[in-house]
Design an enzyme around this catalytic site. Structure first.
Site, PDB file in Angstrom:
ATOM      1  N   GLU A  63      -9.672  46.706  32.441  1.00  0.00           N
ATOM      2  CA  GLU A  63     -11.018  47.188  32.752  1.00  0.00           C
ATOM      3  C   GLU A  63     -11.663  47.906  31.574  1.00  0.00           C
ATOM      4  OE1 GLU A  63     -14.363  47.608  35.174  1.00  0.00           O
ATOM      5  OE2 GLU A  63     -12.528  46.477  35.556  1.00  0.00           O
ATOM      6  N   ARG A  94       1.254  43.700  22.029  1.00  0.00           N
ATOM      7  CA  ARG A  94       1.289  44.525  23.238  1.00  0.00           C
ATOM      8  C   ARG A  94       0.029  45.383  23.282  1.00  0.00           C
ATOM      9  NH1 ARG A  94       4.365  41.508  24.702  1.00  0.00           N
ATOM     10  NH2 ARG A  94       6.506  41.716  25.433  1.00  0.00           N
ATOM     11  N   HIS A 108      -4.493  36.446  27.901  1.00  0.00           N
ATOM     12  CA  HIS A 108      -3.047  36.370  27.662  1.00  0.00           C
ATOM     13  C   HIS A 108      -2.599  34.913  27.468  1.00  0.00           C
ATOM     14  CE1 HIS A 108       1.131  38.285  28.654  1.00  0.00           C
ATOM     15  NE2 HIS A 108       0.966  38.013  27.379  1.00  0.00           N
TER      16      HIS A 108
END
Length: 400
Positions: free
Chosen positions: A268, A240, A281
């Site tokens: 960003e 995470r 991801h």
């Protein structure tokens, strides 16, 4: 309150594209129907669709996430409404493990930066070989053999990473105060046990983290923990993004305290970090992983709808009682004294004999299944559901 009558056709609503092999678990039986547009499904199977703004019909009994994380599901609200939420831990473990090890080696050899630089030479024509030879020294890396890998979290993914890193001739330190017995059996005895995170931080050349996001793990990587680590440590985060204090990480990368940050959660701020390696991801993005997750999610939902048994729930207690085909009462309720006694009294009031039962709790809630020994034909026992639902603290009840 919700109830399930015995011969009712069960509607499954898929969100996102669910692998066909998973949906086939339901389509092989006539008493299931797949309906993407259903307003009143019995169960939902989902991947990444954001469900926080959805309202749930009282007929909804289960949501299965074809993956490990459930941050796209309003779990607390589901619990309050008596909707069991499943996930599929371990189904995508091999996919994530392979990517972790790939990035471990590729980042150590500066492969990502080297490839990007080489592609920038487009248009240089015959000069490219000479430019490559002159410029490759800026990408000299290091081998992982003989280095120490720290693995935080030794669940399904962490254990696979640790075992395979040993096969790559790395030294491996693991830390997981909540390791399960099953995982311990699968973990190589050559994985060294760290008694604290501080010990792991201080002795690792590379650190990979495989823990859920909780109040205790949020921003566990920060300026205080960076100060404990070896200078130039590589940190891999495929769990995470919120496990890392990104402001502190940017400073640590700029100073060289952290050599590389490889993350599957770009944003960003991460894209602006020096020596950050942003992965789009891809952790579980393999055909095999998607199929494994879909199959596991579907089988868990099917078992729950047909028997009441619960495996891999994130909000209900995992509960199992061998299903013999007898009429079964399944109740989800507040975890308060004498609740089971009130349910059994309601059943006994109908002169019904209890053949078997199980009760499991999880925090403020509990789940009870009771098998009735009597042969009861036809519809749900008249009045029984109503009598049980009137008990203070009952959230949902159904007869299977």
């Amino acid at each position: 309150m919700s109830a399930l009558t015995v011969d009712k056709v069960k509607t499954i609503k898929p969100l996102n594209n669910i692998a066909e092999c998973g949906l086939n678990v339901f389509q092989t039986q006539e008493d299931y129907k797949i309906d993407e547009n259903s307003e009143s499904p019995d169960a939902i199977v989902v991947r990444s669709f954001n469900m926080h703004d959805m309202s749930f019909d009282q007929n909804l009994k289960a949501i299965a996430r074809a993956g490990a994380g459930v941050n796209n599901i309003p779990v607390a609200r589901c619990t309050e409404q008596g909707i069991v939420v499943f996930n599929t831990p371990g189904a995508n473990a091999n996919a994530v493990k392979e990517l972790v090890l790939t990035c471990l080696m590729a980042s150590s050899r500066n492969l990502f930066a080297g490839v990007s630089w080489t592609k920038s030479l487009e248009g240089e024509g015959e000069q490219i070989p000479k430019l490559v030879e002159a410029g490759k020294k800026q990408f000299v890396g290091k081998e992982i053999k003989g280095k120490t890998l720290g693995v935080i979290g030794l669940g399904a993914i962490g254990a696979l990473v640790a075992n395979d890193a040993l096969d790559l001739d790395m030294d491996v330190i693991g830390f997981d105060p909540f390791i399960s017995v099953d995982t311990a059996w699968n973990l190589s005895r050559n994985v060294q046990r760290a008694m604290s995170l501080e010990e792991l931080f201080a002795n690792s050349d590379y650190i990979t983290v495989h823990v859920p996001l909780t109040d205790g793990t949020k921003e566990m990587f920060n300026k205080e923990t960076f100060a404990i680590m070896k200078p130039g440590v590589h940190i891999l985060n495929f769990s995470r993004g919120e496990l890392v204090n990104e402001e502190d990480m940017a400073v640590a990368l700029e100073s060289g305290r952290v050599g590389k940050y490889i993350t599957d959660f770009p944003n960003e701020r991460v894209l602006k970090m020096k020596n950050a390696v942003p992965i789009p991801h891809l952790g579980a993005s393999t055909r095999e992983s998607e199929e494994n997750c879909a199959l596991m999610a579907a089988r868990q939902v099917k078992e729950f709808l047909e028997t009441g048994n619960i495996r891999n729930s994130v909000n209900f207690p995992n509960t199992s009682l061998p299903y013999t085909g007898k009429r079964r009462v399944a109740a989800f309720h507040k975890n308060v004294p004498n609740m089971v006694g009130q349910i059994t009294n309601a059943i006994s009031a109908y002169n019904l004999n209890i053949a078997d039962m199980v009760n499991r709790s999880r925090g403020e809630y509990a789940y009870t299944m009771i098998d009735i020994d009597n042969k009861v034909n036809g519809e749900t026992i008249p009045g029984l559901l109503e009598k049980i639902t009137q008990i203070d603290g009952i959230v949902t009840v159904r007869v299977i």
